[in-house]
Design an enzyme around this catalytic site. Structure first.
Site, PDB file in Angstrom:
ATOM      1  N   GLY A  46       0.840  -1.192   0.000  1.00  0.00           N
ATOM      2  CA  GLY A  46       0.000   0.000   0.000  1.00  0.00           C
ATOM      3  C   GLY A  46       0.873   1.238   0.000  1.00  0.00           C
ATOM      4  O   GLY A  46       2.067   1.164   0.335  1.00  0.00           O
ATOM      5  N   GLN A  51       2.892   9.886   1.907  1.00  0.00           N
ATOM      6  CA  GLN A  51       4.253   9.329   1.943  1.00  0.00           C
ATOM      7  C   GLN A  51       5.137   9.855   0.815  1.00  0.00           C
ATOM      8  O   GLN A  51       6.358   9.771   0.905  1.00  0.00           O
ATOM      9  CB  GLN A  51       4.200   7.795   1.883  1.00  0.00           C
ATOM     10  N   CYS A  91       6.167  -0.438   7.503  1.00  0.00           N
ATOM     11  CA  CYS A  91       5.803   0.785   6.780  1.00  0.00           C
ATOM     12  C   CYS A  91       6.998   1.237   5.963  1.00  0.00           C
ATOM     13  O   CYS A  91       8.123   1.268   6.476  1.00  0.00           O
ATOM     14  CB  CYS A  91       5.394   1.876   7.775  1.00  0.00           C
ATOM     15  N   LEU A  92       6.737   1.617   4.725  1.00  0.00           N
ATOM     16  CA  LEU A  92       7.826   2.088   3.856  1.00  0.00           C
ATOM     17  C   LEU A  92       8.434   3.385   4.395  1.00  0.00           C
ATOM     18  O   LEU A  92       9.569   3.709   4.049  1.00  0.00           O
ATOM     19  CB  LEU A  92       7.300   2.294   2.428  1.00  0.00           C
ATOM     20  N   HIS A 133      -4.188   1.334   7.785  1.00  0.00           N
ATOM     21  CA  HIS A 133      -2.814   1.862   7.897  1.00  0.00           C
ATOM     22  C   HIS A 133      -2.651   3.079   6.970  1.00  0.00           C
ATOM     23  O   HIS A 133      -2.074   4.097   7.369  1.00  0.00           O
ATOM     24  CB  HIS A 133      -1.837   0.727   7.545  1.00  0.00           C
ATOM     25  N   GLU A 134      -3.185   2.971   5.745  1.00  0.00           N
ATOM     26  CA  GLU A 134      -3.026   4.069   4.768  1.00  0.00           C
ATOM     27  C   GLU A 134      -3.883   5.280   5.136  1.00  0.00           C
ATOM     28  O   GLU A 134      -3.428   6.421   4.977  1.00  0.00           O
ATOM     29  CB  GLU A 134      -3.380   3.598   3.352  1.00  0.00           C
ATOM     30  N   HIS A 137      -2.122   7.322   7.524  1.00  0.00           N
ATOM     31  CA  HIS A 137      -1.134   8.219   6.889  1.00  0.00           C
ATOM     32  C   HIS A 137      -1.799   9.522   6.439  1.00  0.00           C
ATOM     33  O   HIS A 137      -1.232  10.605   6.615  1.00  0.00           O
ATOM     34  CB  HIS A 137      -0.509   7.558   5.653  1.00  0.00           C
TER      35      HIS A 137
HETATM   36  O1  GNR Z   1       4.159  -2.703   2.573  1.00  0.00           O
HETATM   37  C1  GNR Z   1       3.512  -2.566   3.622  1.00  0.00           C
HETATM   38  N1  GNR Z   1       3.198  -3.664   4.359  1.00  0.00           N
HETATM   39  C2  GNR Z   1       2.306  -3.657   5.412  1.00  0.00           C
HETATM   40  C3  GNR Z   1       2.256  -4.776   6.223  1.00  0.00           C
HETATM   41  C4  GNR Z   1       1.376  -4.833   7.284  1.00  0.00           C
HETATM   42  C5  GNR Z   1       0.532  -3.768   7.521  1.00  0.00           C
HETATM   43  C6  GNR Z   1       0.579  -2.633   6.728  1.00  0.00           C
HETATM   44  C7  GNR Z   1       1.457  -2.583   5.671  1.00  0.00           C
HETATM   45  S1  GNR Z   1       1.475  -1.184   4.659  1.00  0.00           S
HETATM   46  C8  GNR Z   1       3.124  -1.213   4.075  1.00  0.00           C
HETATM   47  C9  GNR Z   1       3.346  -0.152   3.023  1.00  0.00           C
HETATM   48  C10 GNR Z   1       3.174   1.204   3.659  1.00  0.00           C
HETATM   49  O2  GNR Z   1       3.961   1.720   4.398  1.00  0.00           O
HETATM   50  N2  GNR Z   1       2.059   1.821   3.411  1.00  0.00           N
HETATM   51  O3  GNR Z   1       1.802   2.998   3.995  1.00  0.00           O
HETATM   52 NI    NI Z   2       2.940   3.033   5.830  1.00  0.00          NI
END
Ligand code: GNR
Ligand code: NI
Length: 173
Positions: A46, A51, A91-92, A133-134, A137
């Site tokens: 995601g 980001q 998270c990236l 999660h997104e 952000h």
């Molecule tokens: O690549 C991602 N893997 C992930 C694994 C578990 C829960 C959420 C994520 S999102 C993350 C990519 C990212 O940072 N998206 O904002």
């Molecule tokens: Ni993230």
């Protein structure tokens, strides 16, 4: 197509609250393509516009193993949630760290797709976790905010130190 730069914690720009997309137009379409390229290249499941330093309510996701299920969520709103699930999240924008986070197990999300159509979708499993999660952000929130202050500070210090090393290397090269 262009690969975009991903901001990293503790960059203060990650704390920006994104504003609603007003027009689903050609410019947004290009940004969506670039976000998919950036996400697949990372690789991640995601990516939120926040980001890549674009503060619009837009996210992309693909939790499939073979990049076969790309989803675009514009102005997403979670309208129902139930159940609790704990997932090891990464998270990236917090590279190299994985911690357990509690989220709703099932969600119903309302959004515009990339054609601009109003859609409602039920999600569960990793896609539901990813969407939550997104959307965090887009509200300036990171998964490390759910951890203890001590853990968050430890991650912050290590990432700042890592970054100093990487910058010093780049100057030397
Ligand atoms: O690549 C991602 N893997 C992930 C694994 C578990 C829960 C959420 C994520 S999102 C993350 C990519 C990212 O940072 N998206 O904002
Ligand atoms: Ni993230």
């Amino acid at each position: 197509m262009a690969k975009l730069t991903i901001l990293e914690f503790p960059d203060p720009r990650l704390r920006t609250r994104a504003t609603p997309v007003k027009s689903v137009d050609a410019e947004l379409d290009t940004l969506i393509d670039d976000m998919f390229e950036t996400m697949y290249d990372a690789p991640g499941i995601g990516l939120a516009a926040t980001q890549v330093d674009v503060h619009k309510r837009l996210l992309v996701a693909d939790v499939s193993a073979d990049k076969s299920s790309p989803y675009v969520f514009i102005n997403p709103v979670i309208i129902e949630k139930d159940g609790v699930v704990v997932t090891e999240e990464g998270c990236l924008s917090v590279p190299g760290y994985y911690e357990e986070v509690e989220r709703a197990e099932h969600i119903r999300v309302r959004y515009l797709d990339r054609k601009g159509d109003d859609v409602e979708m039920d999600a569960e499993g990793l896609l539901a976790v990813c969407i939550q999660h997104e959307i965090d952000h887009l509200d300036g929130k990171l998964f490390v905010d759910y951890l203890s202050e001590a853990k968050r500070q430890r991650i912050r210090k290590r990432l700042v130190k890592d970054k100093r090393h990487r910058t010093a290397e780049a100057v030397t090269l």
